[in-house]
Design a protein around this motif. Structure first.
Motif, PDB file in Angstrom:
ATOM      1  N   ASN A 194       0.815  -1.220   0.000  1.00  0.00           N
ATOM      2  CA  ASN A 194       0.000   0.000   0.000  1.00  0.00           C
ATOM      3  C   ASN A 194       0.844   1.263   0.000  1.00  0.00           C
ATOM      4  O   ASN A 194       0.371   2.333  -0.368  1.00  0.00           O
ATOM      5  CB  ASN A 194      -0.942   0.007   1.201  1.00  0.00           C
ATOM      6  CG  ASN A 194      -2.025  -1.057   1.066  1.00  0.00           C
ATOM      7  OD1 ASN A 194      -1.840  -2.064   0.382  1.00  0.00           O
ATOM      8  ND2 ASN A 194      -3.154  -0.827   1.692  1.00  0.00           N
ATOM      9  N   LYS A 251       1.298  10.149   1.355  1.00  0.00           N
ATOM     10  CA  LYS A 251       0.176   9.814   0.471  1.00  0.00           C
ATOM     11  C   LYS A 251      -0.659   8.658   1.001  1.00  0.00           C
ATOM     12  O   LYS A 251      -1.719   8.346   0.439  1.00  0.00           O
ATOM     13  CB  LYS A 251       0.707   9.463  -0.919  1.00  0.00           C
ATOM     14  CG  LYS A 251       1.559  10.565  -1.561  1.00  0.00           C
ATOM     15  CD  LYS A 251       2.136  10.111  -2.899  1.00  0.00           C
ATOM     16  CE  LYS A 251       3.020  11.182  -3.519  1.00  0.00           C
ATOM     17  NZ  LYS A 251       3.575  10.782  -4.837  1.00  0.00           N
ATOM     18  N   TRP A 255      -4.411   7.347  -0.230  1.00  0.00           N
ATOM     19  CA  TRP A 255      -4.458   6.090  -0.978  1.00  0.00           C
ATOM     20  C   TRP A 255      -5.326   5.055  -0.264  1.00  0.00           C
ATOM     21  O   TRP A 255      -6.061   4.307  -0.911  1.00  0.00           O
ATOM     22  CB  TRP A 255      -3.044   5.547  -1.158  1.00  0.00           C
ATOM     23  CG  TRP A 255      -2.247   6.269  -2.205  1.00  0.00           C
ATOM     24  CD1 TRP A 255      -2.712   7.121  -3.162  1.00  0.00           C
ATOM     25  CD2 TRP A 255      -0.829   6.178  -2.396  1.00  0.00           C
ATOM     26  NE1 TRP A 255      -1.669   7.567  -3.937  1.00  0.00           N
ATOM     27  CE2 TRP A 255      -0.508   7.017  -3.502  1.00  0.00           C
ATOM     28  CE3 TRP A 255       0.192   5.489  -1.759  1.00  0.00           C
ATOM     29  CZ2 TRP A 255       0.799   7.158  -3.965  1.00  0.00           C
ATOM     30  CZ3 TRP A 255       1.493   5.630  -2.220  1.00  0.00           C
ATOM     31  CH2 TRP A 255       1.792   6.461  -3.308  1.00  0.00           C
ATOM     32  N   THR A 256      -5.234   5.012   1.061  1.00  0.00           N
ATOM     33  CA  THR A 256      -6.049   4.065   1.829  1.00  0.00           C
ATOM     34  C   THR A 256      -7.531   4.353   1.619  1.00  0.00           C
ATOM     35  O   THR A 256      -8.344   3.433   1.406  1.00  0.00           O
ATOM     36  CB  THR A 256      -5.706   4.139   3.319  1.00  0.00           C
ATOM     37  OG1 THR A 256      -4.324   3.802   3.503  1.00  0.00           O
ATOM     38  CG2 THR A 256      -6.556   3.182   4.134  1.00  0.00           C
ATOM     39  N   LYS A 257      -7.901   5.608   1.668  1.00  0.00           N
ATOM     40  CA  LYS A 257      -9.302   5.994   1.446  1.00  0.00           C
ATOM     41  C   LYS A 257      -9.758   5.571   0.052  1.00  0.00           C
ATOM     42  O   LYS A 257     -10.881   5.060  -0.122  1.00  0.00           O
ATOM     43  CB  LYS A 257      -9.462   7.503   1.625  1.00  0.00           C
ATOM     44  CG  LYS A 257     -10.895   8.015   1.530  1.00  0.00           C
ATOM     45  CD  LYS A 257     -10.952   9.483   1.907  1.00  0.00           C
ATOM     46  CE  LYS A 257     -12.397   9.999   1.902  1.00  0.00           C
ATOM     47  NZ  LYS A 257     -12.990  10.032   0.556  1.00  0.00           N
ATOM     48  N   GLN A 258      -8.915   5.756  -0.949  1.00  0.00           N
ATOM     49  CA  GLN A 258      -9.275   5.356  -2.306  1.00  0.00           C
ATOM     50  C   GLN A 258      -9.444   3.842  -2.417  1.00  0.00           C
ATOM     51  O   GLN A 258     -10.374   3.356  -3.077  1.00  0.00           O
ATOM     52  CB  GLN A 258      -8.212   5.830  -3.296  1.00  0.00           C
ATOM     53  CG  GLN A 258      -8.191   7.338  -3.488  1.00  0.00           C
ATOM     54  CD  GLN A 258      -7.072   7.774  -4.418  1.00  0.00           C
ATOM     55  OE1 GLN A 258      -6.732   7.098  -5.376  1.00  0.00           O
ATOM     56  NE2 GLN A 258      -6.474   8.916  -4.122  1.00  0.00           N
ATOM     57  N   ARG A 259      -8.566   3.080  -1.773  1.00  0.00           N
ATOM     58  CA  ARG A 259      -8.699   1.623  -1.793  1.00  0.00           C
ATOM     59  C   ARG A 259     -10.019   1.200  -1.144  1.00  0.00           C
ATOM     60  O   ARG A 259     -10.711   0.301  -1.645  1.00  0.00           O
ATOM     61  CB  ARG A 259      -7.525   0.977  -1.053  1.00  0.00           C
ATOM     62  CG  ARG A 259      -6.210   0.991  -1.828  1.00  0.00           C
ATOM     63  CD  ARG A 259      -5.058   0.440  -0.983  1.00  0.00           C
ATOM     64  NE  ARG A 259      -3.823   0.367  -1.737  1.00  0.00           N
ATOM     65  CZ  ARG A 259      -3.418  -0.674  -2.467  1.00  0.00           C
ATOM     66  NH1 ARG A 259      -4.176  -1.760  -2.510  1.00  0.00           N
ATOM     67  NH2 ARG A 259      -2.284  -0.643  -3.127  1.00  0.00           N
ATOM     68  N   ASN A 262     -12.816   1.961  -3.502  1.00  0.00           N
ATOM     69  CA  ASN A 262     -12.819   0.959  -4.574  1.00  0.00           C
ATOM     70  C   ASN A 262     -13.494  -0.330  -4.103  1.00  0.00           C
ATOM     71  O   ASN A 262     -14.310  -0.930  -4.815  1.00  0.00           O
ATOM     72  CB  ASN A 262     -11.394   0.647  -5.024  1.00  0.00           C
ATOM     73  CG  ASN A 262     -10.709   1.807  -5.714  1.00  0.00           C
ATOM     74  OD1 ASN A 262     -11.357   2.771  -6.125  1.00  0.00           O
ATOM     75  ND2 ASN A 262      -9.397   1.729  -5.835  1.00  0.00           N
ATOM     76  N   TRP A 348      -5.746  -0.914  -6.655  1.00  0.00           N
ATOM     77  CA  TRP A 348      -4.718   0.064  -6.351  1.00  0.00           C
ATOM     78  C   TRP A 348      -5.383   1.429  -6.236  1.00  0.00           C
ATOM     79  O   TRP A 348      -6.519   1.625  -6.684  1.00  0.00           O
ATOM     80  CB  TRP A 348      -3.607   0.067  -7.406  1.00  0.00           C
ATOM     81  CG  TRP A 348      -3.970   0.617  -8.761  1.00  0.00           C
ATOM     82  CD1 TRP A 348      -3.907   1.911  -9.166  1.00  0.00           C
ATOM     83  CD2 TRP A 348      -4.436  -0.125  -9.896  1.00  0.00           C
ATOM     84  NE1 TRP A 348      -4.302   2.032 -10.476  1.00  0.00           N
ATOM     85  CE2 TRP A 348      -4.626   0.792 -10.956  1.00  0.00           C
ATOM     86  CE3 TRP A 348      -4.697  -1.466 -10.132  1.00  0.00           C
ATOM     87  CZ2 TRP A 348      -5.084   0.420 -12.208  1.00  0.00           C
ATOM     88  CZ3 TRP A 348      -5.150  -1.856 -11.388  1.00  0.00           C
ATOM     89  CH2 TRP A 348      -5.337  -0.920 -12.399  1.00  0.00           C
ATOM     90  N   ALA A 349      -4.727   2.336  -5.596  1.00  0.00           N
ATOM     91  CA  ALA A 349      -5.272   3.678  -5.444  1.00  0.00           C
ATOM     92  C   ALA A 349      -5.331   4.363  -6.799  1.00  0.00           C
ATOM     93  O   ALA A 349      -4.383   4.305  -7.574  1.00  0.00           O
ATOM     94  CB  ALA A 349      -4.414   4.487  -4.482  1.00  0.00           C
TER      95      ALA A 349
END
Length: 371
Positions: A194, A251, A255-259, A262, A348-349
């Motif tokens: 991640n 980041k 990125w965690t929020k985007q994962r 998703n 992935w983000a």
């Protein structure tokens, strides 16, 4: 005559994972290269403190050259060695059991919970012997193991907990960050995780004594030059890698929020496959989004790539206990079932929304054809 030779699949149009390296990471590397300080130095020290502040609630962290090194050194620092046993899952990457074996101790393989793919507390309880010194849960795919029940077992039986958090940066159990439950925890910084440092690992340490021993072991056994206190290794992280990691760390939250977004989209819209349940106490960070395909998983994955250009991954096809390196015959039915059925979808983000929709449409179509 028709040529029946199987043709290799074309590279997927939508890969299962993507390494995200941008201009900021390149600039950080250039800055370090220009400084002349390339080996372990101030960048590593800064990265350790920043990682601790961001990921492990301030718990002391020690940077090393890989997640595997971190796990190995953490076990040695915790006093694990010959004649002892550590309970581990068999459904994980081989490094989990390998690091136990490298200390001279014996990895004892236990079965998993079918919902979360993580160590089953009941199986752990049944595996404890008078030689057991620790439990090594793996927070697989980014979902925390049941640290409540595992912690109760460890306390009742006088055992240590060693966390394999290689895939679980920023995951939590009951609001508490993974990496803060055991004598030590290891986070991997491999390119597909991640977040990455290019290559590397981070060891979160419960005590100053464990942290100091990890530092000694990573640096030839010395804290001061030429004053080697123990027999050690060269497992240092470079300032070049730390500079990449420091940028990536800034980041990680986004990125965690985007994962997670998703995964929420896939949860809501996928049909014909078993989507991953999440424990109510857990915050899942979706290093992998792993479904179950009960019938002909490999054929399903091949069809997704060849016919639709969707890449997937199988983590993991062979349980550790059956690998040639261990060669054991054990009764671990949920582990065996997970090895047959698991399939990781692209995660992935920053996956574009239209690609997410494409993934859902394709899997629905593929599942319907195979129904």
């Amino acid at each position: 005559m028709t040529d029946t030779t199987p043709r290799p699949a074309d590279p997927p149009q939508v890969p299962a994972a993507r390494v995200l390296i941008g201009d900021e990471e390149r600039a950080a590397v250039d800055r370090v290269l220009g400084s002349g300080m390339i080996a372990q130095g101030p960048e590593v020290a800064a990265f350790e403190q920043e990682f601790a502040d961001e990921v492990t609630a301030g718990r002391t962290c020690v940077a090393v050259n890989s997640g595997t090194s971190g796990q190995h050194l953490g076990l040695l620092a915790a006093g694990v060695g010959p004649g002892q046993e550590v309970i581990v899952p068999s459904f994980t990457f081989a490094a989990t059991a390998n690091t136990v074996a490298l200390t001279g101790a014996t990895p004892i393989f236990a079965d998993i919970d079918p919902e979360t793919f993580n160590l089953s507390p009941d199986a752990v309880e049944a595996a404890v012997t008078d030689r057991t010194v620790g439990i090594m849960p793996v927070h697989l795919y980014g979902q925390p193991a049941d640290m409540t029940r595992l912690g109760e077992i460890a306390e009742r039986r006088g055992l240590q907990i060693f966390e394999d958090a290689a895939q679980a940066h920023a995951a939590t159990w009951q609001g508490r960050p993974v990496g803060t439950f055991g004598t030590f925890a290891m986070f991997s910084l491999y390119p597909t995780k991640n977040m990455t440092s290019g290559e590397g690992g981070m060891v979160s340490c419960a005590t100053d004594e464990v942290a100091r021993m990890v530092r000694l072991l990573r640096n030839q056994g010395m804290e001061r030059r030429y004053e080697n206190e123990v027999v050690g290794f060269n497992c240092r992280m470079t300032d070049v890698h730390a500079a990449i990691g420091r940028v990536q760390l800034t980041k990680l939250a986004g990125w965690t929020k985007q994962r997670q977004e998703n995964a929420g989209f896939l949860d809501a819209d996928l049909r014909g496959v078993v989507v991953p349940p999440v424990a109510s106490e857990a915050t899942h960070v979706y290093h992998q989004y792993t479904i179950r395909v009960p019938e002909d998983r490999d054929g399903f994955a091949t069809a997704l790539q060849r016919e639709y250009g969707i890449g997937t991954g199988v983590y993991y096809p062979i349980p550790n206990h059956r690998l040639p390196s261990f060669g054991l015959t054990l009764d671990l039915p949920e582990t065996e079932r997970a090895a047959r059925e698991n399939l990781a979808l692209p995660m992935w983000a920053g996956i574009p929304g239209d690609v997410q929709e494409q993934i859902v449409t394709v899997i629905r179509e593929a599942a319907a054809v195979r129904a």
